[in-house]
Write a protein that holds these residues in place. Structure first.
Motif, short mmCIF file in Angstrom:
data_model
loop_
_atom_site.label_atom_id
_atom_site.label_comp_id
_atom_site.label_asym_id
_atom_site.label_seq_id
_atom_site.Cartn_x
_atom_site.Cartn_y
_atom_site.Cartn_z
N LEU A 18 -12.13 3.96 -9.82
CA LEU A 18 -11.57 3.36 -8.61
C LEU A 18 -10.91 4.41 -7.70
O LEU A 18 -10.23 4.04 -6.74
N GLN A 51 -5.92 0.75 -11.19
CA GLN A 51 -6.32 -0.66 -11.25
C GLN A 51 -6.68 -1.20 -9.87
O GLN A 51 -7.05 -2.36 -9.73
N SER A 52 -6.54 -0.35 -8.86
CA SER A 52 -6.97 -0.69 -7.50
C SER A 52 -7.40 0.61 -6.83
O SER A 52 -7.16 1.70 -7.36
N ALA A 53 -8.03 0.51 -5.67
CA ALA A 53 -8.65 1.67 -5.04
C ALA A 53 -7.63 2.73 -4.65
O ALA A 53 -6.57 2.44 -4.11
N THR A 104 -11.97 -5.55 -0.06
CA THR A 104 -12.11 -5.35 -1.50
C THR A 104 -12.04 -3.87 -1.84
O THR A 104 -12.24 -3.00 -0.99
N ASP A 105 -11.79 -3.59 -3.12
CA ASP A 105 -11.76 -2.20 -3.57
C ASP A 105 -13.11 -1.53 -3.34
O ASP A 105 -13.18 -0.36 -2.93
N ARG A 162 -1.56 -2.29 -3.93
CA ARG A 162 -2.86 -2.82 -3.48
C ARG A 162 -3.83 -1.68 -3.23
O ARG A 162 -4.98 -1.70 -3.67
N ARG A 163 -3.39 -0.67 -2.50
CA ARG A 163 -4.17 0.55 -2.26
C ARG A 163 -3.22 1.74 -2.33
O ARG A 163 -2.02 1.62 -2.03
N ASN A 166 0.86 -1.18 0.00
CA ASN A 166 0.00 0.00 0.00
C ASN A 166 0.90 1.23 0.00
O ASN A 166 1.87 1.30 0.75
N ALA A 210 -13.45 -0.60 0.17
CA ALA A 210 -12.54 0.50 0.51
C ALA A 210 -13.13 1.84 0.06
O ALA A 210 -13.11 2.82 0.81
N LEU A 211 -13.67 1.88 -1.14
CA LEU A 211 -14.25 3.12 -1.66
C LEU A 211 -15.53 3.50 -0.94
O LEU A 211 -15.95 4.66 -0.97
#
Length: 491
Positions: free
Chosen positions: A423, A394-396, A454-455, A208-209, A185, A458-459
């Motif tokens: 995202l 491609q991730s949050a 999960t994304d 990842r984030r 992250n 997270a969002l």
């Protein structure tokens, strides 16, 4: 026998090649001033010039704050410093408490970006001991920077073209590989957000984030944006004072006082040196006052004192203004100026003609002129055109902006969020200054964002806990009618 020997030679060659390609990082127990617990420290060898992997090598300083839990999670959090020119490791004692919840089960990783801290540092001489007259003299400052550039060029790692953000993020991914981390992250603040976006562009699968706090996107032309954003923050401060009952009562003509103050410059004033306290007489230019006001606007609690400082300066007392402008220092805030100019001169100055940012009425082109003079002779690294394009996430990604930020206000966060796509989530704290992650409730928001499985989850994390935080109340001296206290020797 010959075929078997050939196979053996091939295997050994492949193993040697793999060893050469795999970065080696040995971490040992260590301690840092200002941090209470034991850390893990090490250095990673990297080529100064990526195009010459066997050429001059530099040492990257890496410090890991180990997770408290025995069964820690495999995705650490790496912290990217601002500036450009800040040392991430020097920031550790300040930043680590903000991530105390995450550090229960995740390592926190701090890497001094090349050119900063103890990673092939590009530091100019410390100017804290200069007289105020020397520190404020623009021509003398240019000569010092010219001398610094020459001195840095003599260092073993002094090829100043090798300190771009693009190369530095390749270093960062080498650290990830050396730590054996599949994904981590990434958290960046200020210039660290530009670095994070470049890392995301080059290594999207390794993140990842991502948390971006106070966004300075790659297409932001720093000297020009400084003028527009500094001016907007100052105008907002003056407008807020005119609308706030307490501030308006204490400073009924603050905007007028500001105009008269600028109109009175240049002028000679007597003020105490911020370090020695010795009274000095200096010739103040408008640029000095503009910079003195800009610094405190980074921090709301200091911004609250700016109206009083302006009012006093308009009456000839510059003590408060000088004191405020010197309150932003400390080792953690010091910049490696060689690295700073190596980045800005390569990435921002060539794009000055492309900037559409308006010139601030008061701030004008003073920063553009300063950087233009320094960068005219500064060696410039190559920047790939793709550097200026923000990739689809491609991730949050969590984007944070302070509504009162004088350097990375929400307009930059909005642009970056739109480019990152669906995202990315943008959170604006209206009353916050430069940096939102330091707010107590936002620490939980960041932790929940990274902890979410999960994304989508997270969002969905609720992130408006500081939305109604009030703007800091303007400071009013307890006895505003009394004359300023004179120091010994002051006339």
């Amino acid at each position: 026998m010959a075929p078997m020997l050939a196979v053996l030679v091939a295997v050994l060659a492949s193993l040697q090649s793999a060893d050469a390609a795999s970065p080696s990082l040995e971490l040992k127990a260590c301690r840092l001033p200002g941090h209470p617990t034991e850390l893990q420290c090490g250095t990673l060898k990297r080529p100064l010039d990526p195009a010459q992997p066997q050429g001059t090598q530099i040492d990257l300083r890496v410090v890991v704050l180990p997770a408290l839990a025995r069964n820690k999670l495999p995705d650490p959090v790496v912290i990217l410093a601002g500036g450009p020119g800040q040392s991430a490791v020097d920031l550790l004692p300040v930043v680590a408490p903000r991530f105390s919840r995450l550090s229960q089960r995740r390592d926190l990783v701090f890497v001094d970006q090349r050119g900063t801290g103890k990673s092939a540092p590009l530091e100019c001489a410390d100017e804290a001991g200069l007289s105020m007259a020397q520190g404020l003299d623009m021509e003398a400052q240019m000569k010092r920077l010219d001398a610094c550039r020459g001195q840095l060029g003599q260092l073993p790692h002094g090829d100043l073209t090798q300190y771009t953000t693009t190369i530095a993020m390749q270093d960062l991914d080498a650290v990830r590989q050396a730590l054996g981390v599949a994904q981590w992250n990434v958290q960046g603040g200020s210039y660290g957000t530009r670095a994070a976006l470049e890392y995301l562009r080059q290594f999207p699968k390794a993140t990842r984030r991502v948390i971006l706090d106070g966004v300075a996107p790659p297409d932001m032309v720093l000297p020009r944006s400084f003028s527009a954003d500094n001016q907007a923050a100052l105008d907002a401060l003056l407008a807020h004072c005119a609308q706030d009952a307490g501030c308006q009562k204490a400073y009924p003509d603050l905007a007028g006082q500001w105009k008269r103050l600028l109109a009175s410059l240049p002028r000679e004033v007597s003020v105490p040196h911020p370090v020695t306290g010795k009274l000095e007489t200096v010739r103040l230019q408008a640029m000095h006052v503009l910079r003195a006001v800009r610094g405190p606007m980074y921090v709301p609690s200091l911004t609250a004192v700016v109206p009083a400082a302006i009012a006093q300066a308009s009456e000839g007392d510059f003590n408060a203004l000088v004191g405020l402008s010197s309150g932003m220092g400390g080792r953690a805030g010091r910049l490696a100026m060689g690295m700073h100019f190596s980045v800005v001169c390569a990435e921002d100055l060539p794009r000055m003609p492309l900037s559409k940012d308006p010139v601030g009425a008061d701030y004008g082109t003073m920063e553009a002129q300063l950087y233009g003079r320094v960068c005219a002779d500064w060696p410039k690294g190559k920047v790939p055109p793709a550097f200026y394009e923000i990739p689809k996430a491609q991730s949050a990604v969590l984007v944070l902006s302070g509504g009162a930020d004088p350097v990375t206000p929400p307009r930059h966060g909005e642009r970056a969020t739109a480019a990152l796509g669906s995202l990315a989530k943008h959170v604006v704290v209206p009353a916050a200054g430069h940096g939102v992650s330091g707010l107590p409730c936002m620490r939980d928001v960041m932790a929940k964002f990274i902890e979410a499985p999960t994304d989508a989850e997270a969002l969905a994390v609720k992130a408006d806990c500081a939305a109604t935080m009030p703007r800091a109340t303007a400071f009013v001296p307890p006895n505003p009618s009394l004359p300023p206290v004179k120091k010994e020797g002051q006339k």
